[in-house]
Enzyme design. Structure first.
Site, PDB file in Angstrom:
ATOM      1  N   ALA A 106      38.085  -5.299  11.301  1.00  0.00           N
ATOM      2  CA  ALA A 106      38.387  -3.992  10.706  1.00  0.00           C
ATOM      3  C   ALA A 106      37.292  -3.020  11.125  1.00  0.00           C
ATOM      4  O   ALA A 106      36.247  -3.431  11.640  1.00  0.00           O
ATOM      5  CB  ALA A 106      38.447  -4.079   9.192  1.00  0.00           C
ATOM      6  N   LYS A 107      37.526  -1.771  10.935  1.00  0.00           N
ATOM      7  CA  LYS A 107      36.481  -0.756  11.114  1.00  0.00           C
ATOM      8  C   LYS A 107      36.939   0.471  10.366  1.00  0.00           C
ATOM      9  O   LYS A 107      38.135   0.664  10.130  1.00  0.00           O
ATOM     10  CB  LYS A 107      36.321  -0.416  12.604  1.00  0.00           C
ATOM     11  CG  LYS A 107      34.969   0.150  12.949  1.00  0.00           C
ATOM     12  CD  LYS A 107      33.896  -0.922  12.853  1.00  0.00           C
ATOM     13  CE  LYS A 107      32.709  -0.677  13.722  1.00  0.00           C
ATOM     14  NZ  LYS A 107      32.060  -1.951  14.079  1.00  0.00           N
TER      15      LYS A 107
END
Ligand code: GLU
Length: 418
Positions: A106-107
């Protein structure tokens, strides 16, 4: 997936396509493994100190949900965009898979400039952003961590905002927190120490002794500063460093004690008198044994790849080398690349340890943390090197194919719902 259109996303897709060809991944699987599972865009309204209300765009992208919760940093930087965040989330997936962590990538981030904001403004951005994405994160859903422009304090505010919503302290919702709030010993230093450890392994592989080597570090933030100081402790002379404002060059080596004292006062490397000023572009072209880009994406490109003069390229940043630069470097054949998803994996590995410690409310010594970190990095380095040698692949292709194959295998084994 036009919504992600961005040069950094194109770059991540280009890398993926090369690996999918190499793995002979069936067409029917490719899009499923490649594209981010879900993303959230939010408007973050914040009252600035002047009384004016500004609305900042915020993003969180979760790349795949097949192996556990998603994991990755939160970036506060003016250039943050959905497509950039999506690419960084993809790289987190391959990084977690390469190091055997039970996470998807994720980011996230907010397009703002914390360098020009007051601490109170940054706190209000952090808290309001956390509130906007609150149902999208959680210890079993998605666990943020620091990235460019964020730090332990940002994570403390995120944890506090989340915990207030639920009525009790939820330490496992973020990693990279202060140790007093359930952070892990060694987390702050983990990425930089990992870079220095892998530089040592790369030099060993090439048969070069660390003592007598020189290094250049682009980016003197959390990753670059620790990597530079650790390499220097390991006997490597660090001759140049830089931050967003510019760089410093001293062929006799940088005195880190003096530099850190200067930065504590001036919040920049600019103006430090015990080294010559040098630009962020020039620093990459200095002759050295180890070049460590530890700042942002797309720094080594078709324009400068033929001109860099190092033996080891240690990618502390995510995505610092473009695919067309890779072609040039591979043709040259004289640069040993420690690819980003391996080189900077120390951070997320210790984030994983932090999450495990939080879930168990049982905390480890710094020695235990570092020992476990180096074992994981050693295994990932050896597997990547073996794969590169056996299949005659560049190190990046080897690392990416190990990571991408693990994600593809997990998806295949789980099957398609419904
Ligand atoms: N932002 C870091 C990275 O790019 C750390 C992520 C984490 O610890 O979850 O790897």
């Amino acid at each position: 997936m036009d919504i992600y259109k961005h040069p950094t996303f194109d770059m991540a897709c280009e890398q993926f396509d090369l690996v999918a060809d190499l793995l002979q991944m069936p067409q029917s699987e490719r899009e499923r493994v490649k594209f981010p599972k879900r993303s959230l865009t939010v408007a973050v309204p914040v009252r600035m100190d002047s009384g004016e209300v500004k609305v900042f765009p915020g993003y969180r992208v979760q790349h795949h949900l097949s192996l556990g919760p998603t994991k990755g940093g939160m970036r506060f930087h003016p250039d943050v965009a959905l497509g950039e965040v999506a690419a960084l989330a993809m790289w987190m997936s391959w990084k977690c898979a390469l190091t055997g962590l039970p996470y998807g990538g994720a980011k996230g981030g907010v397009a703002c400039n914390p360098r020009t904001m007051s601490i109170n403004e940054v706190e209000r951005v952090t808290r309001r952003f956390t509130q906007e994405i609150i149902s999208f994160i959680g210890p079993q859903i998605d666990i943020p961590a620091p990235d460019v422009g964020t730090n332990e304090q940002t994570m403390a505010w995120m944890m506090d905002t989340y915990s207030n919503q639920f009525g009790h302290a939820v330490s496992g919702v973020v990693t990279g927190k202060p140790v007093d709030l359930g952070g892990s010993l060694g987390r702050r230093e983990a990425t930089g120490r990992g870079v220095a450890f892998l530089v040592g392994r790369a030099l060993d592989t090439l048969g070069i002794a660390s003592s007598g080597c020189t290094a250049v570090v682009q980016g003197y933030g959390n990753v670059g500063s620790v990597a530079a100081q650790k390499m220097s402790q390991n006997g490597i002379k660090v001759i140049a460093v830089s931050d967003a404002d510019g760089g410093l060059y001293n062929p006799k080596g940088i005195d880190f004690e003096k530099l850190d004292a200067y930065i504590a006062k001036h919040r920049t490397v600019l103006g430090f008198t015990e080294a010559e000023p040098i630009s962020n572009e020039e620093i990459l072209l200095l002759k050295c044994d180890v070049l460590a880009p530890c700042a942002l994406e797309r720094q080594i490109t078709a324009h400068n790849a033929a001109k860099i003069q190092c033996r080891v390229l240690a990618e502390g940043a995510n995505g610092p080398t473009t695919p067309d630069a890779d072609v040039i470097l591979n043709e040259r054949g004289d640069v040993f690349i420690i690819p980003d998803i391996l080189c900077n994996a120390g951070g997320v590995v210790v984030s994983y340890f932090e999450w495990v410690q939080d879930l168990q409310s049982f905390f480890w010594s710094e020695g235990e943390v570092m020992d476990k970190l180096y074992r994981i990095l050693e295994t990932a380095f050896t597997q990547t090197l073996n794969m590169a040698n056996q299949r005659k692949l560049p190190m990046r292709m080897a690392a990416l194919s190990l990571g991408i194959k693990r994600v593809a295998d997990a998806k295949r084994q789980r099957g398609l719902f419904p």
